[in-house]
Design a protein around this motif. Sequence first.
Motif, PDB file in Angstrom:
ATOM      1  N   HIS A 151     -26.128  76.831 -88.916  1.00  0.00           N
ATOM      2  CA  HIS A 151     -24.960  76.145 -89.468  1.00  0.00           C
ATOM      3  C   HIS A 151     -25.315  74.925 -90.316  1.00  0.00           C
ATOM      4  O   HIS A 151     -24.411  74.236 -90.798  1.00  0.00           O
ATOM      5  CB  HIS A 151     -24.027  75.718 -88.333  1.00  0.00           C
ATOM      6  CG  HIS A 151     -23.277  76.853 -87.735  1.00  0.00           C
ATOM      7  ND1 HIS A 151     -23.796  77.633 -86.740  1.00  0.00           N
ATOM      8  CD2 HIS A 151     -22.058  77.371 -88.022  1.00  0.00           C
ATOM      9  CE1 HIS A 151     -22.922  78.574 -86.425  1.00  0.00           C
ATOM     10  NE2 HIS A 151     -21.870  78.445 -87.184  1.00  0.00           N
ATOM     11  N   GLU A 204     -25.672  81.218 -91.295  1.00  0.00           N
ATOM     12  CA  GLU A 204     -24.830  81.634 -90.170  1.00  0.00           C
ATOM     13  C   GLU A 204     -25.183  83.020 -89.635  1.00  0.00           C
ATOM     14  O   GLU A 204     -24.302  83.785 -89.205  1.00  0.00           O
ATOM     15  CB  GLU A 204     -23.352  81.568 -90.572  1.00  0.00           C
ATOM     16  CG  GLU A 204     -22.929  80.166 -91.003  1.00  0.00           C
ATOM     17  CD  GLU A 204     -21.448  80.049 -91.322  1.00  0.00           C
ATOM     18  OE1 GLU A 204     -20.659  80.890 -90.848  1.00  0.00           O
ATOM     19  OE2 GLU A 204     -21.069  79.116 -92.052  1.00  0.00           O
ATOM     20  N   GLY A 425     -19.815  74.799 -90.643  1.00  0.00           N
ATOM     21  CA  GLY A 425     -19.969  76.107 -91.269  1.00  0.00           C
ATOM     22  C   GLY A 425     -18.632  76.715 -91.669  1.00  0.00           C
ATOM     23  O   GLY A 425     -17.560  76.173 -91.407  1.00  0.00           O
TER      24      GLY A 425
END
Length: 467
Positions: A151, A204, A425
Amino acid sequence: MNFTKINAEILAEIKAAIGADKVFTDADSLENYSHDETEDLRYQPELVVKPTSPEEVSALLKICNTYHVPVTPRGGGTGLSGAALPIYGGVSLSMEKFKTILDIDTENLQATVEPGVITEEFINAVAEKGLLYPVDPSSKGSCFIGGNVAHGSGGPRVVKYGTIREYILNLEVVLPNGDIIWTGANTLKYASGYNLTQLMIGSEGTLAVVTKIVTKLLPKPSQSVLMMGSFSTNEDACAAVSAIFRAGVTPSALEFMERKGVEWVIKFDDIKFDLKDDVAALLMIEFDGDDLDDIFKNCEKTNIVLEEHNCTEVLFADTAAQKEELWRMRRTMAESVKSNSVYKEEDTVVPRAALPKLVNGIKEIGAKYGFESVCYGHAGDGNLHVNIIKAGMSDEDWKNKLKFGIAEIFELTTALGGTLSGEHGIGLVQKDFMPIKYSEIHLNLMRGIKNIFDPNGILNPGKIMPD
């Protein structure tokens, strides 16, 4: 997306490759891995897998890639963007068994860790050797360093030390087809083609699964001083932030807290703090280093700036216990807000001089749509967490109209020179807002990168890119 459901044949193949003791199909496991800390969302996987080596991750991905079974990597489950939610079912790939600090290299100021190491445990381990790993998100006591990489995490000390991007030198990753590669080199400089290490940070889990992490470390400062400034308006507090840096000082942390958030923390977490009636906002300012005289000079300069911006009171934490109590107040704020109300948390970031306009704009948008908000965050780098409170909104408006208010917040953020997320994120919950910031040209470049790494689209599908 056309994915394959896990049948008896695929399940047997995964168990044979990974070991049946690392594969879980029981109801409790499927429920436990169906959610993270993102609101109340639930997406149940068909299978939970807990490998213990890069080779086992490789074997799993080869099977899933062959059969087109979706795989959602998962760290500590503390995420706030829904990035670890298996929205298409398939496999929830837990990295919790990768929990070893492999090496702390005190000569080169580097460490090699597995992605399932809890961030605070790593911080403490290097601190015992007189070293500093400064990336410390609020969930550091439970989040994994692998999730921080995924993230692009930060935390309070980004303002002086930078985000995790400044501390990741090299990564071992498993690609969706099962290939295992190192993305870079264990060097402070890197000018050897495309920087795949930086590409992985913040991706991610959509491009590869991280299995080893090489981090840079710093000497640990021996001294720190924490001060707290009180303000009668949010605007004065936010305006002081940029002025502190213009005065020539750089705090190691500079946090903004709105009054309502502090009230809820005092109630929820039994924090002992004297919150005066005229206080609307607080700035928590920390300086660290090895020379106390230099630190106090910075405090004096900062105090002058605070007075110029109508600061009503400045407190200094005199003991380690007082410092810890103030930091606990800040770190438990998200949990406190969550315990008090139905809410959604957004993660905005703007150039820090734009913070007053951002906070005022958020309040105006809230008034327009009928929601309240509690704002706090890493003001020193312009990163403001916005907790949207349902308050008097009807269930129908909360479900159907709130998204338009959130879109206006991101439009404001973008207009002020900012972007959609500073450290949480994009994941699932923010992806449909991506066109507010990025053109179709930009988004297609991102899609092209995803396709090169993962042509079958099995790795964390349905995240980052708008539908």
